[in-house]
Design an enzyme around this catalytic site. Sequence first.
Site, PDB file in Angstrom:
ATOM      1  N   THR A   1      -8.528   9.660   4.812  1.00 56.31           N
ATOM      2  CA  THR A   1      -9.031   8.410   4.261  1.00 56.31           C
ATOM      3  C   THR A   1      -9.764   7.654   5.339  1.00 56.31           C
ATOM      4  O   THR A   1      -9.648   7.979   6.529  1.00 56.31           O
ATOM      5  CB  THR A   1      -7.881   7.546   3.692  1.00 56.31           C
ATOM      6  OG1 THR A   1      -8.442   6.528   2.850  1.00 56.31           O
ATOM      7  CG2 THR A   1      -7.065   6.888   4.805  1.00 56.31           C
TER       8      THR A   1
ATOM      9  N   LYS B   1      10.490 -18.706   5.490  1.00 54.88           N
ATOM     10  CA  LYS B   1      10.896 -17.990   6.711  1.00 54.88           C
ATOM     11  C   LYS B   1      10.402 -16.544   6.686  1.00 54.88           C
ATOM     12  O   LYS B   1      11.076 -15.624   7.141  1.00 54.88           O
ATOM     13  CB  LYS B   1      12.417 -18.023   6.906  1.00 54.88           C
ATOM     14  CG  LYS B   1      13.050 -19.398   6.747  1.00 54.88           C
ATOM     15  CD  LYS B   1      12.420 -20.443   7.660  1.00 54.88           C
ATOM     16  CE  LYS B   1      13.072 -21.811   7.458  1.00 54.88           C
ATOM     17  NZ  LYS B   1      12.369 -22.885   8.217  1.00 54.88           N
TER      18      LYS B   1
ATOM     19  N   GLY C   1     -10.555  -4.132  -3.161  1.00 56.70           N
ATOM     20  CA  GLY C   1     -11.084  -2.976  -3.878  1.00 56.70           C
ATOM     21  C   GLY C   1     -10.568  -2.879  -5.300  1.00 56.70           C
ATOM     22  O   GLY C   1     -11.117  -2.138  -6.122  1.00 56.70           O
TER      23      GLY C   1
ATOM     24  N   ASN D   1       1.631  -7.491   7.948  1.00 55.06           N
ATOM     25  CA  ASN D   1       1.200  -6.880   9.209  1.00 55.06           C
ATOM     26  C   ASN D   1       0.230  -7.808   9.926  1.00 55.06           C
ATOM     27  O   ASN D   1      -0.979  -7.788   9.709  1.00 55.06           O
ATOM     28  CB  ASN D   1       0.563  -5.516   8.945  1.00 55.06           C
ATOM     29  CG  ASN D   1       1.588  -4.502   8.488  1.00 55.06           C
ATOM     30  OD1 ASN D   1       2.665  -4.386   9.078  1.00 55.06           O
ATOM     31  ND2 ASN D   1       1.290  -3.773   7.426  1.00 55.06           N
TER      32      ASN D   1
ATOM     33  N   LYS E   1       0.806  -1.225   0.000  1.00 54.03           N
ATOM     34  CA  LYS E   1       0.000   0.000   0.000  1.00 54.03           C
ATOM     35  C   LYS E   1       0.841   1.278   0.000  1.00 54.03           C
ATOM     36  O   LYS E   1       0.372   2.336  -0.431  1.00 54.03           O
ATOM     37  CB  LYS E   1      -0.929   0.011   1.218  1.00 54.03           C
ATOM     38  CG  LYS E   1      -2.047  -1.014   1.182  1.00 54.03           C
ATOM     39  CD  LYS E   1      -3.177  -0.592   0.281  1.00 54.03           C
ATOM     40  CE  LYS E   1      -4.399  -1.481   0.449  1.00 54.03           C
ATOM     41  NZ  LYS E   1      -5.531  -1.051  -0.406  1.00 54.03           N
TER      42      LYS E   1
ATOM     43  N   SER F   1      -9.312   0.284   7.440  1.00 48.33           N
ATOM     44  CA  SER F   1      -9.157  -0.557   8.623  1.00 48.33           C
ATOM     45  C   SER F   1      -7.784  -1.203   8.683  1.00 48.33           C
ATOM     46  O   SER F   1      -7.533  -2.043   9.538  1.00 48.33           O
ATOM     47  CB  SER F   1     -10.228  -1.658   8.624  1.00 48.33           C
ATOM     48  OG  SER F   1     -10.084  -2.474   7.484  1.00 48.33           O
TER      49      SER F   1
END
Length: 333
Positions: A85, A282, A190, A321, A63, A88
Site C-alpha cells: 500500500t 483524559k 478517502g 497517533n 484503520k 502516510s
Amino acid sequence: MEEKSTTQRMKYAADISSIREAHSRISPYIHRTPVMCSESINAIARRRLFFKCECFQKGGAFKFRGACNAILSLDNSQAAKGVVTHSSGNHAAALSLAAKIRGIPAYIVIPRNAPKCKVENVVRYGGKVIWSEATMQSRETTANKVLEETGAVLVHSSNDARIISGQGTISLELLEQASEIDTIIVPISGGGLISGAALAAKSINPAIRVLAAEPRGADDAAKSKASGHIITLPETKTIADGLRAFLGDLTWPIVRDLVDGVIVVDDFEIVEAMKLCLEILKVAVEPSGAIGLAAVLSESFRANPAWSSCKNIGIILSGGNLDLGALLTLYGN
C-alpha cells in the site's frame, strides 16, 4: 429494526452482510473499543455525546479493522506474496500489524513528509518501508513498481470493499453500546470509514443521521456533495494529516447517497477539541480523530436548523497517533 442488505449489495461495494461477516472474521484480533461519555462535555455541547474510542484500537486507530479484514480475506496463494500500500499514516501501520499477525510481508510506500510517530509504528509492526516523494503521483508510481517486483496484493487505504466492510464494524458495536444514538459524526477523507459506518448504521436504523466532519483546508467532500460529483483539490492544508485523501469510485456513491451532510471546521476548532479530549476525557486524540467533536461544537452545526433535532450523537474518535512534541506545542498555544 429489520436490516436491509439486498439493495445495498446491488448498489454499493459493501453491505450489512459483508460488514457482519467482517466483524465475525476480525473479532478475535481487534479491540471492542469503549464508548465514553462526559457530563461536562455534554453541557458544553448542549447535547448527549457518545465517544467511540478508536484511539484505543490496536495500532492506535480504526484503520486496523479494515486492514485486518483485508488481510484475513486473502487466500493462501495471495497471502504468500504479501500486501502493498501507499500511506502516510495509520493505514500503513494497521496493514503492517495485520500482516504481522498473519505472518506475511507488508510493503509500505511512505512519503518523506509522513509524521514520524506513524513511520515508527510501521517499523515497529514489521512493515517494509519504501520511501517516495510527497506527491500522490510519486506514491502511486512507487507502489506500482513494488507490485510488479513482488506480485503482492494492493490494499488501498479506503477505496476497497474489504476496507469499507471492516470499518463498518464500528457502527455495529457503537449502536449496540448506545442504542439511543440518533446521529453519528464521522471524519471523512478517502471515505472508507464513513462509507462503512453509514452502510451499517442506516441498515440497522434507517432514520439515523450520518454526518461527515472535514477540515476547511481539505474540504473536497463538502465540495463533492454540493456539486454532485467527485471533486479533488490541487492542494490540501490542514493540521489533520489523516484527512487529506480524496473520495474514490467505491466510496463516493455511498457518501453521495447516505451521508446526510458535511460539517466543515477550521484547524483552530480541531485544536480546541483536542484540548477538551485531553483535559476532560483524559484521552490524547490526533487532529483527525478530534474533528467530530470540533464539528458538533462548531457554530455552523449549532446554528443549522436541520441538525437541531440531533440530541444523542455518536462521535468516532478515530485515532490517537500523535507525536508528543506536537501535542505539547498544540496544547501550549
